[in-house]
Write an enzyme that holds these catalytic residues in place. Structure first.
Site, PDB file in Angstrom:
ATOM      1  NE  ARG A 211      -3.791  -2.454   2.187  1.00 12.60           N
ATOM      2  CZ  ARG A 211      -4.759  -2.367   2.803  1.00 12.60           C
ATOM      3  NH1 ARG A 211      -5.303  -1.890   3.920  1.00 12.60           N
ATOM      4  NH2 ARG A 211      -5.676  -3.626   2.608  1.00 12.60           N
ATOM      5  CD  GLU A 213      -1.665   2.798   3.846  1.00 12.12           C
ATOM      6  OE1 GLU A 213      -2.369   3.570   3.682  1.00 12.12           O
ATOM      7  OE2 GLU A 213      -2.342   2.120   4.496  1.00 12.12           O
ATOM      8  NE  ARG A 219      -3.457   3.495  12.946  1.00 14.38           N
ATOM      9  CZ  ARG A 219      -4.010   4.914  12.951  1.00 14.38           C
ATOM     10  NH1 ARG A 219      -3.087   5.807  14.060  1.00 14.38           N
ATOM     11  NH2 ARG A 219      -4.841   5.289  12.787  1.00 14.38           N
ATOM     12  CG  HIS A 220      -0.044   3.611   8.645  1.00 12.00           C
ATOM     13  ND1 HIS A 220      -0.800   4.499   9.233  1.00 12.00           N
ATOM     14  CD2 HIS A 220      -2.145   2.944   7.460  1.00 12.00           C
ATOM     15  CE1 HIS A 220      -2.365   3.927   9.426  1.00 12.00           C
ATOM     16  NE2 HIS A 220      -3.361   3.938   8.806  1.00 12.00           N
ATOM     17  CD  GLU A 357      -9.401  -0.877  10.700  1.00 16.17           C
ATOM     18  OE1 GLU A 357      -9.537   0.549  10.339  1.00 16.17           O
ATOM     19  OE2 GLU A 357      -8.722  -1.377   9.970  1.00 16.17           O
ATOM     20  CB  SER A 360     -11.631  -4.762   7.075  1.00 18.81           C
ATOM     21  OG  SER A 360     -11.057  -2.958   7.784  1.00 18.81           O
ATOM     22  NE  ARG A 408      -2.501  -1.118  11.250  1.00 17.35           N
ATOM     23  CZ  ARG A 408      -3.419  -0.484  11.110  1.00 17.35           C
ATOM     24  NH1 ARG A 408      -4.620  -0.385  10.879  1.00 17.35           N
ATOM     25  NH2 ARG A 408      -2.538   0.843  10.378  1.00 17.35           N
TER      26      ARG A 408
HETATM   27  P1  AMO Z   1      -8.287  -3.068   5.320  1.00 20.92           P
HETATM   28  O1  AMO Z   1      -7.419  -2.045   4.329  1.00 20.92           O
HETATM   29  O2  AMO Z   1      -9.210  -2.041   6.507  1.00 20.92           O
HETATM   30  O3  AMO Z   1      -9.375  -4.178   4.494  1.00 20.92           O
HETATM   31  O4  AMO Z   1      -7.183  -3.753   5.813  1.00 20.92           O
HETATM   32  C1  AMO Z   1      -7.391  -4.664   6.664  1.00 20.92           C
HETATM   33  C2  AMO Z   1      -6.336  -5.323   8.339  1.00 20.92           C
HETATM   34  O5  AMO Z   1      -5.136  -4.845   7.493  1.00 20.92           O
HETATM   35  C3  AMO Z   1      -4.317  -4.190   8.632  1.00 20.92           C
HETATM   36  N1  AMO Z   1      -3.304  -3.071   7.474  1.00 20.92           N
HETATM   37  C4  AMO Z   1      -2.087  -2.854   7.704  1.00 20.92           C
HETATM   38  N2  AMO Z   1      -1.019  -2.918   8.321  1.00 20.92           N
HETATM   39  C5  AMO Z   1      -0.149  -3.098   8.445  1.00 20.92           C
HETATM   40  N3  AMO Z   1       0.319  -1.307   7.138  1.00 20.92           N
HETATM   41  C6  AMO Z   1      -0.619  -0.455   6.223  1.00 20.92           C
HETATM   42  N4  AMO Z   1      -0.799   0.361   5.592  1.00 20.92           N
HETATM   43  C7  AMO Z   1      -1.781  -1.520   6.737  1.00 20.92           C
HETATM   44  N5  AMO Z   1      -3.485  -1.418   5.657  1.00 20.92           N
HETATM   45  C8  AMO Z   1      -4.126  -2.664   6.246  1.00 20.92           C
HETATM   46  C9  AMO Z   1      -4.727  -2.836   8.987  1.00 20.92           C
HETATM   47  C10 AMO Z   1      -6.472  -3.421   8.800  1.00 20.92           C
HETATM   48  O6  AMO Z   1      -7.304  -3.451  10.167  1.00 20.92           O
HETATM   49  N6  AMO Z   1     -10.215  -6.356   1.563  1.00 20.92           N
HETATM   50  C11 AMO Z   1     -10.135  -5.931   3.041  1.00 20.92           C
HETATM   51  C12 AMO Z   1     -10.185  -7.082   4.343  1.00 20.92           C
HETATM   52  C13 AMO Z   1     -11.391  -7.744   4.046  1.00 20.92           C
HETATM   53  O7  AMO Z   1     -12.836  -7.591   3.906  1.00 20.92           O
HETATM   54  O8  AMO Z   1     -12.027  -9.227   3.913  1.00 20.92           O
HETATM   55  C14 AMO Z   1      -9.045  -5.017   3.567  1.00 20.92           C
HETATM   56  O9  AMO Z   1      -7.852  -5.481   3.190  1.00 20.92           O
HETATM   57  O10 AMO Z   1      -4.799  -4.251  10.535  1.00 20.92           O
END
Ligand code: AMO
Ligand code: ATP
Length: 434
Positions: A211, A213, A219-220, A357, A360, A408
């Site tokens: 990602r 970001e 936390r990212h 979080e 999701s 996380r």
């Molecule tokens: P979402 O985008 O909320 O959902 O991602 C799911 C979980 O992945 C973790 N996460 C990350 N951790 C660290 N750095 C990041 N950049 C990052 N992005 C996400 C988080 C987050 O809650 N397709 C949906 C899931 C689904 O519905 O099955 C999805 O990707 O803990």
């Protein structure tokens, strides 16, 4: 080095060959000690200068810290030695000398910045408490895999080079794929659904997500490990049960198998396995409770995404893990199904740890026409997703799933300040190597 044994296996009365890193040299004058460290622990090597071969003493005591040495000698009981045994060496070989100028001190006596630690991970991981994080991470992944298998899931691996994104266009890393535009995958979302719709039914994947970001936060990550589940004939409540099962299994495994690691991290007294079901609050209740804390300058209204300070205030209020369910449809992605009796309300849920979080998920839209409508509502071109949507014409059962952020999970379980501490070689905006 077939003759080499772990220091922890060196038994008094034996002759043994051990090999590892020079942790410390303590020279008391007539007697000196080399503390040799390996994966199993440490052992004291004793040099009685007057009674031993001069060259042997010189080799053993002249070596710099963190060099790799191999020592052969008699193992004896010695109550004054840190582990109760010591070796009197007959042979000392310097296998790989270390530069006396170390970029960081693995004994931990001198603190190092996180960036210095990440630039020198090999040295950093020689610290017990750092190694403990990764031993625990491995144990978490083992326990999660085992729990998914107990839930009748098949482990899958989906492509990481893809033609389309799913989690919002701004966070994609573009790449060139034989002259065509392609992307690093943000989530196995569409692929796991395609497999849940086959006879395989219940699947999980533990793999990287990418990602781009915008934010640089504790936390990212730009490359993270996603723990994904998808199950046919499941609804959002079933998916939340699976979340609860895998998260709890991770805590239980640490409790059972990682007491040394918890001790190395100083967590042996405070570590607790969640012993109650995670409360399930609706989005509406969540905003009411956040508003009631008075922590936000402006009151939240229905339809707002939850700001980080709001999540923190609610986390403090609830005091443990909790789900937020029934989110407004408009702030959840196209693949999340709405409630049959209220199109404004989605079946999407998040699992929250008081700090952030973690998950999701939701029930998925499995009806072809509704799915196409959802793409259009989010301004996405359904034709680009034809590889995905067409399978919804051939018997796609109702299904649900979730994505859990692996780092996380590690971070919240161990109370790490920065998510980068839960990854060996983190990728962030400033860091592309090592
Ligand atoms: P979402 O985008 O909320 O959902 O991602 C799911 C979980 O992945 C973790 N996460 C990350 N951790 C660290 N750095 C990041 N950049 C990052 N992005 C996400 C988080 C987050 O809650 N397709 C949906 C899931 C689904 O519905 O099955 C999805 O990707 O803990
Ligand atoms: P010097 O008199 O030159 O300091 P020495 O050879 O006489 O050296 P000792 O008096 O035997 O050494 O020991 C010095 C210190 O090392 C003491 O504090 C002793 O308790 C400790 N010591 C001796 N042998 C061991 C051992 N095998 N393990 C741990 N500590 C030891």
């Amino acid at each position: 080095m077939q003759d080499r044994i772990y220091t922890a296996d060196a038994e008094p009365g034996d002759d043994a060959t051990v090999a590892g890193w020079v942790h410390e040299i303590r020279d008391l004058g007539g007697i000196a000690f080399l503390i040799l460290r390996d994966n199993s622990g440490k052992i004291q090597v004793k040099f009685e200068k007057d009674d031993m071969d001069e060259e042997l003493v010189e080799t053993g005591l002249g070596v710099s810290r963190e060099s790799v040495v191999k020592v052969t000698g008699a193992v004896e009981e010695e109550p004054r030695a840190p582990t109760g045994v010591e070796i009197t060496p007959e042979e000392v070989e310097v296998v790989a000398p270390a530069d006396p100028e170390l970029p960081l001190d693995p004994s931990g006596k001198v603190d190092a910045e996180l960036s210095t630690r990440l630039d020198n991970r090999t040295l950093d991981l020689r610290k017990e408490e750092v190694q403990a994080v990764f031993e625990i991470r491995a144990e978490i992944l083992r326990a999660v895999r085992e729990q998914f298998r107990a839930f009748d899931c098949t482990e899958i691996n989906t492509p990481k080079i893809v033609a389309t994104g799913t989690e919002g266009g701004t966070e994609l890393f573009p790449i060139t794929y034989f002259g065509e535009e392609a992307f690093m995958n943000q989530s196995p979302q569409l692929f796991k659904q395609l497999i849940a719709g086959s006879n395989v039914e219940r699947v999980f994947e533990i793999g990287p997500i990418f990602r781009a970001e915008e934010h640089n936060t504790p936390r990212h990550l730009n490359e993270a490990t996603s723990i994904d589940f998808e199950g046919a004939f499941c609804d959002q409540n079933d998916a939340m049960d699976v979340v609860e099962g895998v998260v709890t299994a991770a805590y239980e495994a640490i409790q059972e198998n990682c007491s040394d690691e918890l001790e190395a991290l100083g967590l042996e007294d405070e570590f607790e396995v969640p012993d109650e079901a995670f409360p399930r609050l609706s989005y509406e209740e969540a905003i009411e409770r956040i508003n009631a804390t008075g922590e936000l300058d402006e009151q939240l209204v229905w339809g707002d995404d939850l700001p980080t300070e709001g999540e923190k205030a609610l986390g403090d209020d609830v005091g443990g893990h909790y789900f937020i369910t029934d989110w407004p449809s408009e702030i959840k992605p196209f693949y999340i199904k709405d409630h049959d009796d209220d199109e404004q309300l989605s079946t999407g849920f998040d699992l929250m740890h008081p700090r952030m979080e973690l998950v999701s998920g939701g029930q998925r839209e499995h009806r072809y026409e509704k799915l196409i409508e959802g793409f259009e509502q989010q301004g996405l071109d359904p034709d680009q997703f034809e590889y995905y949507t067409k399978m919804f014409k051939y018997g796609m059962p109702p299904h649900a799933g979730f994505g859990l952020g692996g780092e996380r999970l590690v971070m919240t379980i161990l109370g790490l300040d920065n998510i980068r501490e839960a990854v060996l070689f983190p990728r962030d905006r400033q860091r592309l190597s090592p």
